[in-house]
Enzyme design. Structure first.
Site, mmCIF file in Angstrom:
data_model
loop_
_atom_site.group_PDB
_atom_site.id
_atom_site.type_symbol
_atom_site.label_atom_id
_atom_site.label_comp_id
_atom_site.label_asym_id
_atom_site.label_seq_id
_atom_site.Cartn_x
_atom_site.Cartn_y
_atom_site.Cartn_z
ATOM 1 N N ASP A 22 0.861 -1.171 0.000
ATOM 2 C CA ASP A 22 0.000 0.000 0.000
ATOM 3 C C ASP A 22 0.911 1.238 0.000
ATOM 4 O OD1 ASP A 22 -3.162 0.667 1.657
ATOM 5 O OD2 ASP A 22 -2.079 1.762 0.107
HETATM 6 C C1 GLC Z 1 -4.299 4.320 -0.178
HETATM 7 C C2 GLC Z 1 -5.179 3.163 0.225
HETATM 8 C C3 GLC Z 1 -5.262 2.076 -0.802
HETATM 9 C C4 GLC Z 1 -5.155 2.683 -2.193
HETATM 10 C C5 GLC Z 1 -3.757 3.251 -2.325
HETATM 11 C C6 GLC Z 1 -3.533 3.923 -3.689
HETATM 12 O O1 GLC Z 1 -3.552 4.770 0.935
HETATM 13 O O2 GLC Z 1 -4.920 2.553 1.487
HETATM 14 O O3 GLC Z 1 -6.505 1.384 -0.595
HETATM 15 O O4 GLC Z 1 -5.387 1.690 -3.175
HETATM 16 O O5 GLC Z 1 -3.442 4.187 -1.302
HETATM 17 O O6 GLC Z 1 -4.327 5.052 -3.798
#
Ligand code: GLC
Length: 723
Positions: A267
């Protein structure tokens, strides 16, 4: 010509090029991008060179055919081996046609329509140049304080698993290489991100491995069994180790035990966050922990690109580890046909006809109506269209109804509640007054609302949370409606006019001061682009509400976590004797939620009778037929979701008082009676034993069938075992 033999290509890559393939950057780093990507998480200084960008493997947040084509074209010119970028984005519940938030879709229990919504989202995204979506989010949730419950399909492992499969199938279709109207799915957030202590985002998650496997893991496994191409790591710890550096979770369970050989992406920033978690002294150690755990892509940090090469040169990390990750990324690019056509489905012409099409709106309206849950109705709904209506509240004329993670969705494209009502009644029947803002009110605004109400027959109170009170990072310790809205309810409830509360929110709320003050409560969640039209369809009876809660509404936040599939304890409260002492209870509130899992009202009524089992005992190789009679005892046609739960009366470990094992939706005309049948096998009685083997025992099981997790008929069956 770019080599289509992936291994040949891999062998041509320098170590720098291989390591750089593992970074994912947001669009603003790329030439040809107009910056409108979604920026979440810490955007610290990355400290990378132009070469890293030219060698990078994927981009986050690009969409729009023109933008993607420009980024990809420039990238291919700069990349020595012409390796195309993977284009990834957060298409969670719609691309530009926004469907209800996933928690709302979870309340529809309509698996086919959920799949259809993902298929439409994939089509709109693919013509706009997207290759991979960071969805479905399948984190099981039991704590409405957490901002991201809106993104989940709720508190039940089985229901979440059924939706996980449907979303993956809708996003990916059957052949990602040939069907460029679909996108690769990425199940998230592995694992158990929905269980942070205190309901506070990114907070510690800690539970037994059995709890993890019994409750929190099934939906991820269901997504992968459906062929989901990617997995995203969770921010949180699992058994004391951050998921992104957790070798037991990622390499031993996900890759070895579950045999997942697709791409794992961290993430946002999660590889670097291994340091503040406190299990890496520096970025080099964080890079080591991530790559050893089997995480292939480092989203939005330079931890991998700035440290892996040196770790390989020092012999700390085998180059084979890097090759594994690069190979998985190249294989995904090949599966998506990017070496043949780096632009895949991107098509500016098609964009115009596919994105936000009328037919997509029709599906959004149907799903929004099916996702609404009628929580209370004291004979005020459905409305007939001769009534004079006072539409009051911060959501009366408000386009903030798409909810968080609504990618390219625009409020200006949304059908607001006022628009929906104008489609049902004449303008001289409708008086609109805001009454209050989300969080504030004035004497003037209150007086304006009182005036509108006094000139009307019925009050429709449109209340809720603004979308920035929900979603990532937006957790609430107090889950009531904001005070200003509770105040406007108090004032209007003194006028002796029937009030219908329509709620726009991203979590189960403590509805004290709402349910007890109004005649009807319709939970509309964030209903998406067609929300106002769908709600009006329900209010005027053009649609009979059929939503059933996928997550319990607590009686008070102090009760949290409260969920239906709890254990019995050694001193269970006998609800018929609340005066009992020294039992598991509160002295100031009931144990039960205000509205339980599976609950929802209809404009008709259903009667359950004659629950019958095909046998009193079954052996492991036999099926158990379960049948029940459902009758529509009301005056209008309605859809009922017949729910089947099981309770293992005696296990090797304690077992939930109920577990959802099946459900069926049936439509019944007034007076119509149907027999609904289910089939259970020994597999439905399995669970993780003390030694974590997943199997069933001989013993007695209670079978419940009903309209929600509390109102059920029951029978008992004994499972015999050969051993
Ligand atoms: C965010 C979220 C995740 C998302 C990623 C990209 O922090 O936790 O669900 O897909 O970043 O935007």
């Amino acid at each position: 010509m770019v080599e289509t033999d992936i291994k040949t290509l891999l062998n041509k890559m320098t170590l720098d090029e291989k390591v750089d393939q593992l970074i994912q950057l947001a669009t603003l780093f790329y030439k040809g991008a107009k910056f409108d990507g979604e920026i979440t998480g810490p955007m610290s200084d990355l400290g990378i060179t132009e070469t890293v960008i030219q060698n990078s493997g994927s981009v986050l947040g690009a969409s729009g055919a023109r933008e993607v084509i420009d980024i990809q074209k420039t990238h291919l010119q700069d990349n020595r081996l012409q390796i195309p970028l993977l284009i990834m984005a957060d298409i969670i519940h719609g691309f530009k046609t926004i469907f209800p938030i996933p928690l709302a879709i979870g309340c529809s229990w309509d698996i086919e329509l959920a799949e259809k919504s993902a298929e439409i989202a994939a089509h709109e995204a693919s013509v706009s140049g997207v290759h991979v979506t960071f969805a479905p989010m399948v984190d099981l949730v039991r704590d409405p304080r957490w901002g991201r419950v809106m993104e989940s399909t709720g508190e039940d492992p089985y229901l979440n698993s059924v939706f996980a499969r449907a979303f993956v199938k809708g996003f990916q279709g059957d052949d990602l290489t040939c069907d460029t109207t679909r996108v690769a799915a990425c199940v998230k957030h592995f694992a158990a991100y929905g269980a942070p202590e205190g309901g506070r985002d990114y907070n510690t998650v800690d539970m037994s491995e059995r709890q993890l496997r019994d409750i929190y893991l099934p939906a991820y496994k269901a997504a992968l069994d459906e062929g989901c191409e990617m997995v995203m790591t969770a921010f949180n710890t699992v058994e004391g180790i951050p998921a992104s550096g957790n070798k037991k979770l990622m390499r031993h369970l996900l890759r070895d035990e579950w045999e997942f050989n697709g791409v794992i992406i961290s993430d946002w920033g999660a590889i670097k966050e291994i340091m503040p978690h406190g299990i890496a002294a520096d970025a080099s150690e964080a890079a080591f922990k991530g790559i050893e755990a089997g995480v292939d892509i480092d989203m939005m940090t330079s931890t991998y690109v700035n440290h892996l090469k040196q770790l390989v040169e020092e012999g700390v990390v085998k180059e084979g580890r890097i090759d594994e990750s690069v190979l998985r990324i190249l294989q995904l690019k090949e599966k998506l046909g990017l070496f043949e056509n780096p632009y895949r489905g991107a098509n500016e012409q098609l964009e115009k006809s596919v994105v936000l099409s009328e037919e997509n709106r029709v599906v959004a309206r149907e799903l929004a109506a099916k996702s609404c849950v009628l929580l209370k109705n004291e004979s005020i709904l459905p409305l007939n269209n001769d009534k004079k209506i006072a539409l009051i509240g911060p959501y009366a004329n408000n386009d903030d109804i798409l909810g968080p993670w609504s990618w390219k969705g625009k409020g200006e494209d949304a059908i607001k509640l006022i628009d929906g009502l104008r489609g049902k009644i004449k303008s001289d029947q409708l008086r609109v007054a805001k009454g209050c803002e989300i969080n504030s009110l004035t004497e003037a605004s209150v007086n304006e609302a009182i005036k509108a109400a006094e000139e009307s027959d019925v009050i429709i109170l449109a209340l809720g949370e603004s979308s920035n009170m929900s979603g990532e990072g937006n957790c609430r310790a107090n889950i009531q409606l904001p005070t200003a809205q509770l105040n406007i309810i108090n004032v209007l409830s003194e006028l002796n006019k029937p009030i219908i509360a329509v709620l726009f929110n991203g979590r189960p709320l403590d509805l004290h001061g709402v349910s007890d003050k109004v005649e009807a409560v319709l939970e509309a969640w964030y209903p998406g682009t067609e929300g106002g039209a769908a709600i009006a369809d329900i209010l005027y009876g053009d649609v009979n509400p059929s939503g059933r809660l996928a997550m319990s509404f607590p009686y008070y936040v102090g009760q949290v976590p409260v969920y239906y599939n709890h254990y019995n304890t050694g001193r269970p409260l006998n609800p018929d004797h609340p005066e009992q002492e020294y039992v598991s209870k509160y002295i100031d509130i009931p144990n039960k939620p205000m509205y339980p899992f599976g609950y929802g009202l209809s404009y008709t009524t259903f009667k359950y009778a004659n629950l019958q089992l095909s046998a009193e005992t079954i052996s492991p190789d036999e099926q158990l037929a379960v049948k029940v009679e459902i009758e529509n005892t009301g005056l209008v046609t309605g859809d009922e979701t017949v729910q089947l739960y099981v309770h293992d009366q005696v296990g090797e470990v304690v077992r939930p008082v109920k577990e959802l094992k099946a459900f069926k939706k049936v439509t019944l005309e007034p007076g119509e009676k149907k027999e609904v049948t289910f089939s259970l096998t020994e597999r439905d009685f399995r669970y993780y034993h003390v030694d974590l083997t997943y199997r069933s025992d001989q013993g007695r099981f209670t079978i419940y069938v009903g309209s929600n997790s509390e109102d059920v008929l029951e029978q008992t069956v004994e499972l015999l075992h050969n051993n």
